[in-house]
Design a protein around this motif. Sequence first.
Motif, PDB file in Angstrom:
ATOM      1  N   ASP A 187       2.661   3.918  -1.592  1.00 50.95           N
ATOM      2  CA  ASP A 187       1.375   4.620  -1.619  1.00 50.95           C
ATOM      3  C   ASP A 187       0.660   4.530  -0.267  1.00 50.95           C
ATOM      4  OD1 ASP A 187      -0.478   6.054  -3.551  1.00 50.95           O
ATOM      5  OD2 ASP A 187      -1.855   4.589  -2.674  1.00 50.95           O
ATOM      6  N   TYR A 188       1.023   3.530   0.521  1.00 48.79           N
ATOM      7  CA  TYR A 188       0.419   3.373   1.837  1.00 48.79           C
ATOM      8  C   TYR A 188       1.403   3.655   2.979  1.00 48.79           C
ATOM      9  CZ  TYR A 188      -3.674   1.223  -0.313  1.00 48.79           C
ATOM     10  OH  TYR A 188      -4.802   0.996  -1.058  1.00 48.79           O
ATOM     11  N   GLY A 194      -2.072   7.595  -0.731  1.00 49.13           N
ATOM     12  CA  GLY A 194      -3.422   7.045  -0.736  1.00 49.13           C
ATOM     13  C   GLY A 194      -4.144   7.172  -2.059  1.00 49.13           C
ATOM     14  N   PHE A 199      -5.590   3.887  -3.170  1.00 46.15           N
ATOM     15  CA  PHE A 199      -6.761   3.538  -2.352  1.00 46.15           C
ATOM     16  C   PHE A 199      -7.993   4.281  -2.840  1.00 46.15           C
ATOM     17  CE2 PHE A 199      -9.356   4.683   1.446  1.00 46.15           C
ATOM     18  CZ  PHE A 199      -9.848   3.415   1.734  1.00 46.15           C
ATOM     19  N   VAL A 218      -3.025  -4.235  -0.746  1.00 44.94           N
ATOM     20  CA  VAL A 218      -4.446  -4.493  -0.476  1.00 44.94           C
ATOM     21  C   VAL A 218      -4.764  -5.978  -0.636  1.00 44.94           C
ATOM     22  CG1 VAL A 218      -6.820  -3.990  -1.183  1.00 44.94           C
ATOM     23  CG2 VAL A 218      -5.127  -2.159  -1.125  1.00 44.94           C
ATOM     24  N   LEU A 222      -9.102   6.526   4.772  1.00 50.74           N
ATOM     25  CA  LEU A 222      -7.689   6.317   4.465  1.00 50.74           C
ATOM     26  C   LEU A 222      -6.923   5.949   5.727  1.00 50.74           C
ATOM     27  CD1 LEU A 222      -5.267   6.281   2.582  1.00 50.74           C
ATOM     28  CD2 LEU A 222      -5.047   8.768   2.905  1.00 50.74           C
ATOM     29  N   ALA A 263      -7.596   2.378   6.451  1.00 50.48           N
ATOM     30  CA  ALA A 263      -6.850   1.524   5.529  1.00 50.48           C
ATOM     31  C   ALA A 263      -5.387   1.417   5.952  1.00 50.48           C
ATOM     32  CB  ALA A 263      -6.959   2.071   4.106  1.00 50.48           C
ATOM     33  N   LEU A 264      -4.786   2.550   6.336  1.00 54.66           N
ATOM     34  CA  LEU A 264      -3.385   2.552   6.759  1.00 54.66           C
ATOM     35  C   LEU A 264      -3.192   1.710   8.017  1.00 54.66           C
ATOM     36  CD1 LEU A 264      -2.509   6.324   6.152  1.00 54.66           C
ATOM     37  CD2 LEU A 264      -1.797   4.372   4.775  1.00 54.66           C
ATOM     38  N   ILE A 320      -3.254  -1.909   6.920  1.00 46.90           N
ATOM     39  CA  ILE A 320      -1.990  -2.215   6.247  1.00 46.90           C
ATOM     40  C   ILE A 320      -0.900  -2.461   7.287  1.00 46.90           C
ATOM     41  CG2 ILE A 320      -0.161  -1.212   4.785  1.00 46.90           C
ATOM     42  CD1 ILE A 320      -2.613  -2.045   3.154  1.00 46.90           C
ATOM     43  N   THR A 370       3.315  -3.620   4.309  1.00 45.15           N
ATOM     44  CA  THR A 370       4.368  -2.882   3.604  1.00 45.15           C
ATOM     45  C   THR A 370       5.668  -3.682   3.586  1.00 45.15           C
ATOM     46  OG1 THR A 370       3.379  -0.765   4.237  1.00 45.15           O
ATOM     47  CG2 THR A 370       5.678  -0.732   3.537  1.00 45.15           C
TER      48      THR A 370
END
Length: 322
Positions: A213-214, A226, A229, A238, A267, A270-271, A274, A280
Amino acid sequence: MGRLTGLLEAELKATNEAIVARMDSPVVLIPQLAAHIVAAGGKRMRPLLTLATAKLCGYQGTRQVKLAACVEFIHTATLLHDDVVDESMLRRGFASANAVFGNKASVLVGDFLFSRAFELMVEDGSLEVLRILSSASATIAEGEVLQLTTQNDISTTEDKYFDVIRGKTAALFAAAAEVGGVIAGVGAEECAALQGFGMDLGMAFQLVDDALDYAADQTQLGKTVGDDFREGKLTYPVILALAEANEQERAFWVRTIEQSEHTEEDLATALKLIQKYDVTARTIARADQFIDSAVNILARFPQSDVRSALADVARYTTARRH
């Protein structure tokens, strides 16, 4: 995956025919909507587990076909309900059923498929099979409700996250694998091993889903990157990023996840976070631990093409990109 489906080609064809036959209803909207999500494809991983474990344990009959269809109906019903709860617009790269037919119809057809699943269980006639699959159905619902209670809560622990995915995803993998052994008539230890194999595989499957998802390409993923998120889900990536976050980063997660306040750039931010903490790869590494456990469990069973193909499917789980 292709090797296992090749070994189970006849059984899988019979299962797909059973699925189509049991989706039928004089209420035209029911087969239309059910076909929309079932025909969208998917890997049929859960019903394949039932077919594969039955063959792994030397079963020679045909009961696995209806039970595999039953497992797929339980899974499809939960997808219909999940997409309504999550307000998802995409499923496997296509418009979700709720986007096409509306929320009310999706919920009701999900109920219909659950009911069909229980009809198939009863037709099988085994109280043990009924116990396993009905218990899994209840556990899935509990997992989904537990996820609701953790949504938007950045204090969610790793243990609580694993409780969520054990319920909402892994329980059906475990049940699907176990019933194959039950109908084959193997002993309690072998059935418990199959249940453990399915549980580990399901845990890994969901961890990879949450990582993708990320990290995935949206066209490959089959849903909007996303989504988790935007929905404020506390998934493993997360949780790991939060554990490393500085004060400014933590404030970002509080605003976006806990308070659901989003801007167009969030987003992307957030990426970046991450990526900064290699989340990941760490999530996939955790999934690999479950896969190692699953493959080790398979070693308890006699060597066969099916056992080897099941191990390949397990290893594929952490290499997939959708």
